[in-house]
Design a protein around this motif. Structure first.
Motif, PDB file in Angstrom:
ATOM      1  N   ASP A 217       0.835  -1.187   0.000  1.00 33.11           N
ATOM      2  CA  ASP A 217       0.000   0.000   0.000  1.00 33.11           C
ATOM      3  C   ASP A 217       0.875   1.244   0.000  1.00 33.11           C
ATOM      4  OD1 ASP A 217       1.040   0.012   2.518  1.00 33.11           O
ATOM      5  OD2 ASP A 217      -0.887  -0.040   3.569  1.00 33.11           O
ATOM      6  N   LEU A 263      -1.352   0.088  -3.790  1.00 31.25           N
ATOM      7  CA  LEU A 263      -2.780  -0.165  -3.645  1.00 31.25           C
ATOM      8  C   LEU A 263      -3.278   0.393  -2.325  1.00 31.25           C
ATOM      9  CD1 LEU A 263      -2.984  -3.842  -4.953  1.00 31.25           C
ATOM     10  CD2 LEU A 263      -3.315  -1.729  -6.229  1.00 31.25           C
ATOM     11  N   GLU A 264      -4.566   0.470  -2.210  1.00 32.67           N
ATOM     12  CA  GLU A 264      -5.181   0.922  -0.975  1.00 32.67           C
ATOM     13  C   GLU A 264      -5.347  -0.262  -0.025  1.00 32.67           C
ATOM     14  OE1 GLU A 264      -5.702   3.967  -0.148  1.00 32.67           O
ATOM     15  OE2 GLU A 264      -5.085   4.792  -2.083  1.00 32.67           O
ATOM     16  N   ARG A 270     -14.399   2.729  -3.258  1.00 31.70           N
ATOM     17  CA  ARG A 270     -14.433   2.244  -4.640  1.00 31.70           C
ATOM     18  C   ARG A 270     -13.651   3.153  -5.566  1.00 31.70           C
ATOM     19  NH1 ARG A 270     -19.972   0.784  -8.048  1.00 31.70           N
ATOM     20  NH2 ARG A 270     -18.893   0.059  -9.952  1.00 31.70           N
ATOM     21  N   MET A 273     -10.049   2.139  -5.542  1.00 31.47           N
ATOM     22  CA  MET A 273      -9.843   0.868  -6.244  1.00 31.47           C
ATOM     23  C   MET A 273      -9.932   1.056  -7.752  1.00 31.47           C
ATOM     24  SD  MET A 273      -9.133  -1.210  -3.877  1.00 31.47           S
ATOM     25  CE  MET A 273      -9.147  -2.707  -4.834  1.00 31.47           C
ATOM     26  N   ASP A 274     -10.824   1.938  -8.213  1.00 33.36           N
ATOM     27  CA  ASP A 274     -10.914   2.202  -9.654  1.00 33.36           C
ATOM     28  C   ASP A 274      -9.644   2.872 -10.168  1.00 33.36           C
ATOM     29  OD1 ASP A 274     -13.406   1.107  -9.669  1.00 33.36           O
ATOM     30  OD2 ASP A 274     -14.475   3.025  -9.575  1.00 33.36           O
ATOM     31  N   GLN A 277      -7.037   0.216 -10.435  1.00 33.76           N
ATOM     32  CA  GLN A 277      -7.318  -0.647 -11.587  1.00 33.76           C
ATOM     33  C   GLN A 277      -6.889   0.006 -12.892  1.00 33.76           C
ATOM     34  OE1 GLN A 277     -11.397  -1.985 -11.886  1.00 33.76           O
ATOM     35  NE2 GLN A 277     -11.298  -2.025 -14.121  1.00 33.76           N
ATOM     36  N   ARG A 299      -8.227  -6.168 -12.746  1.00 40.58           N
ATOM     37  CA  ARG A 299      -9.070  -5.779 -11.614  1.00 40.58           C
ATOM     38  C   ARG A 299      -8.621  -6.492 -10.342  1.00 40.58           C
ATOM     39  NH1 ARG A 299     -13.181  -7.135 -15.517  1.00 40.58           N
ATOM     40  NH2 ARG A 299     -13.981  -5.268 -16.541  1.00 40.58           N
ATOM     41  N   VAL A 303      -8.182  -7.967  -1.726  1.00 42.95           N
ATOM     42  CA  VAL A 303      -7.002  -7.332  -1.142  1.00 42.95           C
ATOM     43  C   VAL A 303      -7.009  -7.618   0.345  1.00 42.95           C
ATOM     44  CG1 VAL A 303      -5.736  -5.187  -0.814  1.00 42.95           C
ATOM     45  CG2 VAL A 303      -7.070  -5.510  -2.893  1.00 42.95           C
TER      46      VAL A 303
END
Length: 377
Positions: A217, A263-264, A270, A273-274, A277, A299, A303
């Protein structure tokens, strides 16, 4: 209303009552050509006609050939990607309809039967079934018969051995003596040269769900991520011959992209995450494009924290939740104490000096905190 046009030749004076002829522009140099433009104009006075700039075209010196139009820069062929053979590009292979192979095989079989009758080794029952007269008294096949056998057999083997069935979503990459000969994407019964090497490639839209892969992260905490990759083979030649295993190459590119994109943490929104992605999709698509793969989406579907830090992060999350709860309780207690003291003094119920105010605030705070602790949040 009458209109006049300027003459197209240099020679000859203008007619009576006509306007002076405009001089025709000529080619001044071998590399620049000025094209004259003659426009209709009115007899009466009016605005001057718009003068167009001459078009400049290139001419090959000393050849007398007409100038060739140049293609725009956007339509020119793009340079090949680094590390990829520029000649390794998918192109259609030369194949024939399947009926050609069937006819060749039937002709070869008929030639073998005819040669056997010619040599006298065809059984009488077979000759009678084929409508041929019985032939006997021969010493066996000679050199001419053996040559006919070889030709008819080779024709039959080539005819039936080259038959293949093309399916939708599947392709064949053909190679002959180590050289790429083309790709077959047609469907139905086909005839392919039986001497070439065929490699079947799946060109349908495919998805791949990975095993847990390492990631991190924004704070550097180790994560385990499961991703879903939607992809397909776009260039069969590069996917088959440009890399040893294009599926393994795709897995390595996804794993490398996960280490490059932060990454989170689990439980993120959301929108985050988008964004992750989109970043993963761009990186993987750029890495796999030189080998003929087209990636549509990468995608993250699951996680979670790595096992070695999962317990510590769980305690940290519980502590953060507890701290937020305590802060909210303290804020509500302070607001309640302030509201109580303000109402008592504004309505004139009590008159307090600084010392008495401090004592009252202290007692109210203890009472409210005790009451919140008993009743919960």
């Amino acid at each position: 209303m009458t209109t006049t046009t300027s003459p197209l030749s240099e020679s000859g004076p203008p007619e009576d009552g006509a306007a002076t002829a405009r001089p025709v522009r000529l080619i001044h140099t071998e590399s620049t050509t000025e094209i004259p433009v003659h426009l209709l104009f009115r007899d009466d006075s009016g605005p001057a006609p718009v003068r167009l700039r001459p078009a400049v075209v290139a001419r090959r010196q000393g050849t007398g050939e007409q100038p060739r139009p140049r293609r725009p820069a956007a339509e020119r062929s793009r340079p090949p990607a680094p590390g990829v053979d520029p000649e390794l590009v998918e192109r259609p292979a030369r194949v024939l309809p399947g009926i050609a192979g069937v006819l060749a095989g039937v002709c070869g079989a008929a030639g073998c039967a005819a040669t056997s009758w010619w040599a006298g080794v065809l059984p009488p029952l077979a000759a009678e079934a084929l409508g041929l007269p019985a032939r006997g008294g021969t010493a066996g096949p000679g050199p001419a018969q053996w040559a006919a056998y070889a030709g008819a057999g080779a024709l039959g083997l080539f005819g039936f051995g080259g038959l293949a069935r093309g399916r939708t979503g599947r392709a064949w990459v053909l190679g002959l003596f180590g050289r790429y000969r083309g790709t077959v994407r047609r469907t139905g019964l086909l005839w392919v040269n039986p001497l070439v090497l065929r490699r079947r490639v799946d060109v349908r839209l495919r998805h791949w769900r990975s095993e847990p892969m390492p990631a991190a992260d924004r704070g550097g905490v180790t994560l385990r991520v499961v991703v879903l990759v939607v992809w397909r083979v776009r260039d069969t030649a590069r996917a088959t011959l440009g890399v040893e295993d294009h599926e393994g190459y795709l897995r390595e590119c996804v794993e490398a992209a996960l280490l490059r994109v932060p990454l989170e943490a689990p439980g993120a929104g959301r929108r985050a995450m988008d964004a992750a992605q989109d970043a993963l999709t761009r990186l993987v698509a750029a890495d796999t494009a030189p080998v003929g793969l087209e990636v549509f989406a990468v995608r993250p579907v699951r996680v979670e924290y790595a096992p070695e830090v999962a317990a510590a992060m769980h305690r940290r999350r519980i502590a953060a939740l507890d701290a937020r709860h305590r802060a909210s309780v303290l804020t509500s207690v302070v607001d309640s104490v302030e509201d109580t003291v303000t109402r008592l003094t504004m309505r004139g119920l009590v008159e307090l000096d600084d010392y008495e105010r401090k004592v009252l605030v202290k007692d109210l705070t203890v009472a409210f905190c005790a009451g919140r602790g008993e009743t919960g949040p």
